[in-house]
Every structure is written in structure tokens, then in C-alpha cells.
Design a protein around this motif. Sequence first.
Motif, PDB file in Angstrom:
ATOM      1  N   ALA A 179       0.906  -1.258   0.042  1.00 38.06           N
ATOM      2  CA  ALA A 179       0.078  -0.069   0.017  1.00 38.06           C
ATOM      3  C   ALA A 179       0.913   1.280   0.005  1.00 38.06           C
ATOM      4  N   ARG A 180       2.043   1.188   0.750  1.00 29.56           N
ATOM      5  CA  ARG A 180       2.906   2.380   0.687  1.00 29.56           C
ATOM      6  C   ARG A 180       3.392   2.482  -0.640  1.00 29.56           C
ATOM      7  N   VAL A 181       3.830   1.614  -1.390  1.00 27.63           N
ATOM      8  CA  VAL A 181       4.123   1.983  -2.798  1.00 27.63           C
ATOM      9  C   VAL A 181       2.944   2.425  -3.794  1.00 27.63           C
ATOM     10  N   ARG A 182       1.757   1.874  -3.604  1.00 25.58           N
ATOM     11  CA  ARG A 182       0.573   2.195  -4.306  1.00 25.58           C
ATOM     12  C   ARG A 182       0.078   3.735  -3.987  1.00 25.58           C
ATOM     13  N   VAL A 183       0.264   4.116  -2.649  1.00 25.76           N
ATOM     14  CA  VAL A 183      -0.414   5.491  -2.342  1.00 25.76           C
ATOM     15  C   VAL A 183       0.638   6.550  -2.672  1.00 25.76           C
ATOM     16  N   ARG A 184       1.879   6.157  -2.893  1.00 22.69           N
ATOM     17  CA  ARG A 184       2.678   7.200  -3.221  1.00 22.69           C
ATOM     18  C   ARG A 184       2.923   7.338  -4.660  1.00 22.69           C
ATOM     19  N   ARG A 185       2.631   6.281  -5.294  1.00 18.61           N
ATOM     20  CA  ARG A 185       2.480   6.504  -6.886  1.00 18.61           C
ATOM     21  C   ARG A 185       1.200   7.253  -7.061  1.00 18.61           C
ATOM     22  N   GLU A 186       0.167   6.989  -6.202  1.00 16.99           N
ATOM     23  CA  GLU A 186      -1.177   7.844  -6.760  1.00 16.99           C
ATOM     24  C   GLU A 186      -0.753   9.362  -6.526  1.00 16.99           C
ATOM     25  N   PHE A 187      -0.069   9.540  -5.760  1.00 21.79           N
ATOM     26  CA  PHE A 187       0.146  11.215  -5.537  1.00 21.79           C
ATOM     27  C   PHE A 187       1.246  11.578  -5.968  1.00 21.79           C
ATOM     28  N   ALA A 188       2.155  10.643  -7.024  1.00 24.52           N
ATOM     29  CA  ALA A 188       3.255  11.065  -7.680  1.00 24.52           C
ATOM     30  C   ALA A 188       4.604  11.582  -6.526  1.00 24.52           C
ATOM     31  N   VAL A 189       4.571  10.432  -5.554  1.00 24.95           N
ATOM     32  CA  VAL A 189       5.612  10.963  -4.553  1.00 24.95           C
ATOM     33  C   VAL A 189       6.617   9.978  -5.146  1.00 24.95           C
ATOM     34  N   ALA A 190       8.055  10.544  -5.247  1.00 24.24           N
ATOM     35  CA  ALA A 190       9.218   9.437  -5.612  1.00 24.24           C
ATOM     36  C   ALA A 190       9.524   8.604  -4.413  1.00 24.24           C
ATOM     37  N   GLU A 191      10.071   7.599  -4.881  1.00 25.87           N
ATOM     38  CA  GLU A 191      10.514   6.579  -3.979  1.00 25.87           C
ATOM     39  C   GLU A 191      11.404   7.355  -2.600  1.00 25.87           C
ATOM     40  N   HIS A 192      12.200   7.914  -3.147  1.00 28.59           N
ATOM     41  CA  HIS A 192      13.125   8.626  -2.312  1.00 28.59           C
ATOM     42  C   HIS A 192      13.013   9.877  -1.433  1.00 28.59           C
ATOM     43  N   ASP A 193      11.597  10.452  -1.792  1.00 30.17           N
ATOM     44  CA  ASP A 193      11.047  11.470  -1.160  1.00 30.17           C
ATOM     45  C   ASP A 193      10.643  11.328   0.349  1.00 30.17           C
ATOM     46  N   TYR A 194      10.797  11.965   1.105  1.00 28.26           N
ATOM     47  CA  TYR A 194      10.729  11.987   2.664  1.00 28.26           C
ATOM     48  C   TYR A 194       9.253  12.619   2.963  1.00 28.26           C
ATOM     49  N   VAL A 195       8.231  11.961   3.347  1.00 27.02           N
ATOM     50  CA  VAL A 195       6.828  12.244   3.583  1.00 27.02           C
ATOM     51  C   VAL A 195       6.610  12.620   4.732  1.00 27.02           C
ATOM     52  N   VAL A 196       6.275  13.826   5.168  1.00 27.12           N
ATOM     53  CA  VAL A 196       5.619  14.434   6.488  1.00 27.12           C
ATOM     54  C   VAL A 196       4.085  14.297   6.486  1.00 27.12           C
ATOM     55  N   GLY A 197       3.371  13.693   7.128  1.00 30.85           N
ATOM     56  CA  GLY A 197       2.022  13.435   7.004  1.00 30.85           C
ATOM     57  C   GLY A 197       1.182  14.027   8.095  1.00 30.85           C
ATOM     58  N   VAL A 198       0.115  14.655   7.600  1.00 27.88           N
ATOM     59  CA  VAL A 198      -0.800  14.854   9.040  1.00 27.88           C
ATOM     60  C   VAL A 198      -2.275  13.985   8.492  1.00 27.88           C
ATOM     61  N   LEU A 199      -3.317  13.777   9.595  1.00 30.03           N
ATOM     62  CA  LEU A 199      -4.402  13.128   9.475  1.00 30.03           C
ATOM     63  C   LEU A 199      -5.451  13.831  10.248  1.00 30.03           C
TER      64      LEU A 199
END
Length: 389
Positions: A179-199
Motif C-alpha cells: 500500500a505504501r508503494v501504491r499510495v505514493r504512486r497515486e500522488f506522484a511521490v518519488a521513492e526517495h521523497d521524505y513524506v511528512v504527514g498529517v491526518l
Amino acid sequence: MVKVLHVITGLGVGGAELQLRSLLRHTRHSADVVTLYNPGPVADMIARDGIRVRDLAMTRNTELPALFRLRDLIAQDDYDVVHTHLYRSCVYGRAAARLAGTPVIVATEHSIGETHLERRRMTVAVRALYLATGLCGDATIAVSDTVRDRLVRWGVPERTVQVIPNGVDLDRVAFDAEARVRVRREFAVAEHDYVVGVLGRLDPNKRFDLVIEAVAPLMAGPVRLLVVGDGPQRRQLESVAARHGVTDRVTFAGERHDVAAVLSAMDLFVASSAQETFGLSVLEAMANGLLALYTTCPALTDVATDRARRVPGDIPGLRAEIAREVATGPRPRGAGTAIRERYGMPAVAGRIDDLYERLMAAGRSPRRRRGRRAARPRAAGAQTIGLAR
């Protein structure tokens, strides 16, 4: 087996609503649900789980006939316990249950802050109505010591308040590599990008604008911000991102039901609320294995963990803490042992089930009022949602 009716104000996606669904999936008792209005996505989820969900179809907050429709619905099915969730359902549900002669009446208080009750300012009228209908109940569940203290200061008798925390459905939020790979692809986030998240709900109390402003100067490198949720502040938050020139680095994911997937896509979780009664999103992030930075989280007051850290609630302080983690890079996913032991949903549901049974055993036999309830007319005006048992 105890027969329980849960009454909740609405079933859109929210912390209390999803908490109810998790409770229903782990209780050892028979349960139905009534929503006063807004049978949103969580109503469909609960119905798919095989639980009967009915919509009282209220059209406004002050609707006296709804009180009597709810009374008749409760009496018709002869419930042993009525359990209310959220302010409006406490007002209607506790009064209706008492009129129906229900043996045990319990409320859970999910969202009482210092100045607001579920985004409702604590006026004299709000407090008076809450306390008056509280006289109809047998116990109020506080989801943290902080909530208990606020309820007691507000006028709820201390002897009637039981602290039972929110539970974390660990399976629902577990890390999922695919799911990590799928969601990051959905939002065009590169594999090496560092994602800060809020929910969470996009409202002023969550202070997600603070996070955007704190992260903005860090986005010159491979840093992205993922904002999961929807609400009245979305346009304002989009404006904050535009003002700082980071629109292309901030992703507004909207309302999502795949919590495990979106958490799995993150490398760092940030909770920036001004007030919280529990801090469920922080616990869910920890259960997913993330490091969580938080400004307030009553659930962690006396929990020793290296998977969460309290941080300043101002832009410079928050920026420094996030920058420290960005410089460290993505941490290995943690096990979240402390969360499992204290807040696992099966254990929490068991404590609530035990409370029902203790209250019934303490002289509140179902036979006490059953004759009176049997005489009520068949309820009308409630629509069943999805599947019915």
C-alpha cells in the motif's frame, strides 16, 4: 448476552464514528446502531459488518418529535443497554432511553476540550442541557484522565465517570508495504521523497496551517507534505501552501477510508492540535510503526515510548523538530508494543462490556422495566441502512 443499542449523532468519517465501528467488531454482546442523521460512509461500513444500522432522519438539531420516535424504537426492541456517543445523541438518547425504561444507560464522551465540546462552544445552555440529560444516565465513559477531569470540573458527578480509553484497531492501521508503494504512486511521490504527514478533520483546532508553514522552508529538498482529511479549512490551507510557494509539494488527499495505506505512505507523522481529548491519530500512527511528533496527546501522558515525542506548538519549534527528523532520514518501522498492550481494541472493548455487566448486576435487572416497555407502540420513521441481521 447483553442487548445493546448504540446511539450516535452521525456516521460520517470521524474519530468517534470509526471508534464505534471498531468497538462493534470486538464486543461480545449483541448490538444495533441508530444514527440521528447523516448516515455517511461509516454507516455503510458497519452495515457491511452485519450490524443493523437505522437512521432516525432528523432534519435539524432541535426536533422534539425525534425524541419520541427514538423512545419508541428503543422500547420496541427491548434493549438492556443504551450507549450514546457525541453531544447531540447524549441529549436525545439518554432522555429517550429513560422514557423507554431501559435498565442501563451509558454515554461515552469523546471530545470535550477546555473551551469547546465537539467544536461547539461551551455556553451555559450547552452545559445545562448536557448535565440535565446526564441525570438520566448511569455512567459516563471518559476516554482519558484529561476528559474525566474536565467532565468533573464541568459538573458531572465523579462517581459516575469511568475512564476507559479509546482503542486502536491494530489490524486496521498496520503497516502495508504494498500500500505504501501504491499510495505514493497515486500522488506522484518519488521513492526517495521524505513524506511528512498529517491526518484529521481540516478545522482550526488541528492547526495544519502551522505544519505547512513549519515544513515549507524544508521543501527545497526531497520533502513532501501529505494532508489527509477534509473539512471547512481546506481552501485556507491551500492558500497557505500557495503563499509559501509549495503548492506542488503539498498533497491534499481529501477524505480517505484506507487509513493504514495512507499512514504507510508517510515517513513522519505530525499532530499539531491546540486541544485534544485523547489523540487517537497519534496512536494509530505509532501502531503503523511511524515516529509521531505531537503538540498534545493525553493518551500518552504516562506512556514511556521512543516512537512519539512532544514538540512545541509554534512554527520555529515545530520546524526545528521536523528538520531534525528529515536530517536523520526515514526510521525503521517500530513495533508499537506500548500501544498494543494498553490500547489494543479487544482489551478496550472487553472493559466496556464488563461495565455493562457490572451496571446490570448492580440491581438494574432487565425485568425491572420490561413490562412497561412492552406496551410501547411499534417505532416508525427510522430507516434501516444496508444489511440487517
